[in-house]
Design a protein around this motif. Structure first.
Motif, PDB file in Angstrom:
ATOM      1  N   HIS A  17       0.861  -1.174   0.000  1.00  0.00           N
ATOM      2  CA  HIS A  17       0.000   0.000   0.000  1.00  0.00           C
ATOM      3  C   HIS A  17       0.904   1.234   0.000  1.00  0.00           C
ATOM      4  CE1 HIS A  17      -3.643  -2.351   0.767  1.00  0.00           C
ATOM      5  NE2 HIS A  17      -2.938  -3.032   1.660  1.00  0.00           N
ATOM      6  N   PHE A  54      -0.805   5.160  -6.539  1.00  0.00           N
ATOM      7  CA  PHE A  54      -1.482   4.167  -5.708  1.00  0.00           C
ATOM      8  C   PHE A  54      -2.007   4.753  -4.399  1.00  0.00           C
ATOM      9  CE2 PHE A  54       1.636   1.706  -8.237  1.00  0.00           C
ATOM     10  CZ  PHE A  54       0.742   0.907  -8.936  1.00  0.00           C
ATOM     11  N   PHE A  57      -5.811   4.556  -4.240  1.00  0.00           N
ATOM     12  CA  PHE A  57      -6.469   3.252  -4.204  1.00  0.00           C
ATOM     13  C   PHE A  57      -7.038   2.968  -2.817  1.00  0.00           C
ATOM     14  CE2 PHE A  57      -4.505   2.878  -8.175  1.00  0.00           C
ATOM     15  CZ  PHE A  57      -4.906   1.719  -8.826  1.00  0.00           C
ATOM     16  N   LYS A  58      -8.160   2.266  -2.785  1.00  0.00           N
ATOM     17  CA  LYS A  58      -8.777   1.911  -1.511  1.00  0.00           C
ATOM     18  C   LYS A  58      -7.930   0.862  -0.800  1.00  0.00           C
ATOM     19  CE  LYS A  58     -13.484   2.890  -3.098  1.00  0.00           C
ATOM     20  NZ  LYS A  58     -14.852   2.341  -3.295  1.00  0.00           N
ATOM     21  N   MET A  61      -8.273  -2.907  -1.641  1.00  0.00           N
ATOM     22  CA  MET A  61      -7.814  -3.420  -2.934  1.00  0.00           C
ATOM     23  C   MET A  61      -6.436  -4.050  -2.768  1.00  0.00           C
ATOM     24  SD  MET A  61      -9.013  -0.554  -5.713  1.00  0.00           S
ATOM     25  CE  MET A  61      -8.494  -1.647  -7.028  1.00  0.00           C
ATOM     26  N   LEU A  63      -2.934  -4.975  -3.993  1.00  0.00           N
ATOM     27  CA  LEU A  63      -1.868  -4.597  -4.931  1.00  0.00           C
ATOM     28  C   LEU A  63      -0.639  -5.420  -4.604  1.00  0.00           C
ATOM     29  CD1 LEU A  63      -2.247  -0.704  -4.662  1.00  0.00           C
ATOM     30  CD2 LEU A  63      -3.028  -2.132  -6.559  1.00  0.00           C
TER      31      LEU A  63
END
Length: 463
Positions: A17, A54, A57-58, A61, A63
């Motif tokens: 993250h 990024f 992004f939630k 999610m 990654l």
């Protein structure tokens, strides 16, 4: 140095993250592109910009590092090398959480410094100056300077306060507020693991009747930065501080930086230090998280000798400034024999210990020539060879402590080179063989002559 392999086992399927606790504006982008790119390269700055996408992004999610590898066309080894540069320069922080199945990473983007912070930072400004030309440096600095500079000391502050403008309610109010995370400003390079001997510095200053109170917390931070940047010892820092004390017995930070820079330029032929990344011990093994044991203190000492200039080593090791003649001698030695720094550092220490802290030029050049012929290329090879050729009779008097050895008398044996022995043997054998051939030829000729004379005599008798 970044994370070590035993701190994390980075694999392609590990998730990540990205967080950012500030608003990235065009000024930040200019700082990154114009000032940081010359120092750590476009790939590292490009990775910073890439990770920034990024942030939106939630959190739920998933990654994985497969995305980074696929989109940037790099492997995890290359990714970690660029991340090391970003972490070392203070633009990224990395966090990891391990479990049995995989590891989860959080990469935090740090707000770039303002242009004023950047050019007032002794390390950032010097490293940038080293990477670009003088003209380009001042072009960059002028670009970030305010177009209008007004001295506000000549003006009176007449700004209205809050209570001057707004009414204050008589009743107290209770407001349920939610905690908002504050922006994390640029904190500079992390030098928390850098040790500078302030106790020795205090003692040296007191010998000159200088109060240690002039070195407050801010001064200690600056001294640590300057000492790290220029590789200064407490003795060298003392001389610089003495030159930087004002008439009011305060320490001028600007003078401190200026005199430290001048000191380094004199010692290094007008060349400022450059930002050089260390060699990492990462292995390009993306499916394994095997631990690599760190090297011991002895290997670290030898590695340091391989990377340290002989003049700097001599100043630090002997605790005195090398003379001009010694510096010229070392420069001539480097130019003539082309030996690595680590070999020359061991050679100088070896000779000084043997010759009562003296550096006889002819003796040094003789040993250097011999070591070069033997193919000695690292400090470790030089160290073990020096011990081998100088084995004392009493082994108890030649103990190695803290990477230093105490040799007794060098045992020198002049040996005939193998190629010369082979050449002499060949010549001797050839000469012996020639003599034997000549002797055989003489004997054959004698027999042939006797046989010919015998046949001639027999013919005459028949006639």
């Amino acid at each position: 140095m970044g994370l070590q392999p035993y701190d994390y086992g980075l694999r392609p399927h590990d998730d990540f993250h990205v967080i950012r606790r500030f608003y990235l504006n065009h000024k930040h982008l200019e700082i990154l592109n114009r000032l940081f790119t010359p120092m750590i390269g476009s790939k590292a700055i490009g990775l910073y910009h890439y990770l920034n996408q990024f942030v939106e992004f939630k959190q739920d999610m998933v990654l994985t590092h497969y995305i980074i590898m696929s989109e940037l066309k790099i492997n995890l080894l290359e990714f970690r090398k660029e991340m090391d540069l970003l972490e070392g320069i203070g633009l990224v922080k990395s966090y990891v959480n391990h479990n049995q199945q995989h590891s989860s990473f959080v990469y935090q983007l740090i707000q770039p410094p303002s242009s004023q912070q950047f050019f007032n930072d002794p390390m950032l400004s010097v490293y940038l100056y080293s990477e670009v030309s003088k003209q380009r440096y001042f072009q960059l600095k002028a670009h970030f300077e305010d177009y209008v500079s007004i001295d506000l000391d000549q003006y009176q502050d007449v700004t209205r306060t809050f209570t001057d403008v707004f009414k204050v309610p008589n009743k107290s109010m209770t407001v349920d507020t939610q905690q908002i995370e504050s922006e994390e400003a640029y904190g500079g390079m992390d030098l928390s693991h850098v040790h500078f001997d302030f106790e020795t510095l205090y003692d040296l200053l007191q010998n000159h009747f200088i109060s240690t109170k002039i070195i407050n917390h801010e001064a200690k931070t600056l001294i640590t930065q300057i000492a790290t940047l220029y590789g200064l010892t407490p003795e060298a820092m003392k001389r610089i501080i003495l030159k930087s004390i004002t008439s009011a017995q305060t320490l001028s930070f600007e003078e401190l930086r200026k005199h430290a820079r001048t000191y380094y330029l004199i010692e290094h032929e007008q060349q400022l230090p450059k930002l050089n990344a260390q060699e990492t011990n990462y292995h390009n093994n993306e499916n394994s998280g095997e631990n690599i044991q760190p090297s011991d203190a002895s290997n670290n000492w030898l590695k340091q000798l391989d990377e340290t200039s002989p003049i700097d080593m001599l100043a630090s090791w002997s605790e005195s400034e090398p003379t001009t003649q010694q510096k010229y001698m070392i420069e001539e030695l480097i130019e003539r024999e082309q030996l690595p720094f680590g070999v020359i550092n061991i050679l100088l220490q070896f000779v000084m210990l043997k010759e009562d802290m003296k550096l006889p030029k002819s003796y040094i050049f003789e040993i250097a020539s011999n070591w070069k012929k033997k193919g000695i290329k690292t400090a470790e090879q030089a160290y073990h060879y020096a011990k081998k050729v100088n084995q004392p009779k009493d082994t108890h008097s030649n103990q190695v402590t803290k990477g230093k050895y105490k040799p007794k008398q060098l045992v020198s044996r002049e040996m005939t080179p193998k190629w010369l022995e082979e050449r002499d043997n060949k010549a001797s054998n050839s000469q012996t063989s020639d003599n034997n051939v000549n002797a055989d030829e003489d004997e054959t000729l004698k027999r042939d002559r006797e046989a010919l004379l015998k046949r001639l005599n027999s013919k005459r008798e028949e006639e």
